[in-house]
Design an enzyme around this catalytic site. Sequence first.
Site, PDB file in Angstrom:
ATOM      1  N   ALA A 166      20.457  -1.012  49.286  1.00 17.63           N
ATOM      2  CA  ALA A 166      19.830  -0.835  50.609  1.00 17.63           C
ATOM      3  C   ALA A 166      18.605   0.059  50.512  1.00 17.63           C
ATOM      4  O   ALA A 166      17.564  -0.221  51.123  1.00 17.63           O
ATOM      5  CB  ALA A 166      20.837  -0.252  51.594  1.00 17.63           C
ATOM      6  N   ASP A 167      18.702   1.144  49.764  1.00 19.82           N
ATOM      7  CA  ASP A 167      17.556   2.034  49.600  1.00 19.82           C
ATOM      8  C   ASP A 167      16.387   1.311  48.949  1.00 19.82           C
ATOM      9  O   ASP A 167      15.228   1.503  49.335  1.00 19.82           O
ATOM     10  CB  ASP A 167      17.955   3.238  48.750  1.00 19.82           C
TER      11      ASP A 167
END
Length: 396
Positions: A166-167
């Site tokens: 996600a990052d």
Amino acid sequence: MGPLNGVRVLDASTILAGPLASQVLGDFGAEVIKIEHPIAGDGMRGHGPAKDGVPIWWKEIARNKRTIGLSLSTPDGADIFRALVAQSDVVVENFRPGTLERWGVGPDVLQELNPGLILVRITGFGQTGPYASRAGFGTLAEAMSGFAHLTGQADGPPTLPAFGLADSIAGIAASSAVSMALFARERNGGRGQVIDLNLLEPIMTAVGPGPTVYQQTGDVGMRHGNRSTNNAPRNAYRTSDDHWVAVSTSAQAIAERVMHLVGHPEVIDEPWFAAGSTRAAHADLLDEMVGSWIATRTREEVVEQFTEAGAAVAPVYDARDLVNDPHVRETEMLVEVDDADFGPLLQHNVMWRMSETPGGIRFTGRDLGQDTDDILAALGLHEDDVATLRARDIIR
């Protein structure tokens, strides 16, 4: 030689989306100044493996960035930050909502000081809404986005990725957002803007149209392991030499070639074979046909014969395989760069190839505060003032 040559970025972010966004901007020519806590340093320095006490990931995520140790939470540190902002184009930060405002360096203050400033604010859930004040990490976004729900075996638990998915998606999205904002600034008379980017939305987009499907049909997707509801055969299969290969048949012609190759052309004439969704309903049969053929051959033999047949296959790689893959090396997806600690250091190359402004890796991640004196001298701070600030742990 990068397209962002002449753009100055202040990277006041930490693990992981903001630093990756700034890395991409630096790779393509931006001058990036990495702002770290003067005592603790950036959290990325302690993230991931180290060799002889030297962090390995830091060398890549902080490449092309000069570094200054600066405490933004102190009045003197905030003054220095404002002076840097006045001479910069972009600020990337990922503090909890309200933190910059509490320190007296919120968006209103910074954009009054520099109307052309682009301020990128990366948080778990955004600057507004009922979850805005919650702690936000990539793991939470991977859970809430639907990714974990759809990942794993059908009879197993939801599965989180083994890396910062996600990052990383958010970081790449942020670099794209900055490029759009810089382009908009050129067209609107030099006016900057604030970019509110959260970790959840980019990975929600990557997971696909599940919410739309639910809204229209009431259906909720479920885990299917390595299979797909859209086509078959699609799976990971074990070879005779105990490796794995992945097969995809998203195109009808590819599916037909695979079945010819594995010795079962008769299934092509079945009515259900004519569409991916109906093939998926017969995944057990197709997996048995494909898997049994692959199980009697080595990985090299499988890849060679699939490639000759024009079918889609790829080996399931680990890091060692990637390092030794001839295509990865010849196309320079991985390149060696000189590093003061490690010597020749293998890193991911810049993320895409541009024919006229290619960018590049100018230097690897640096020591905490390595550029502080030069950066402050350029602001006009006297050596005595710098020494006083350093003694008070406001800078390093």
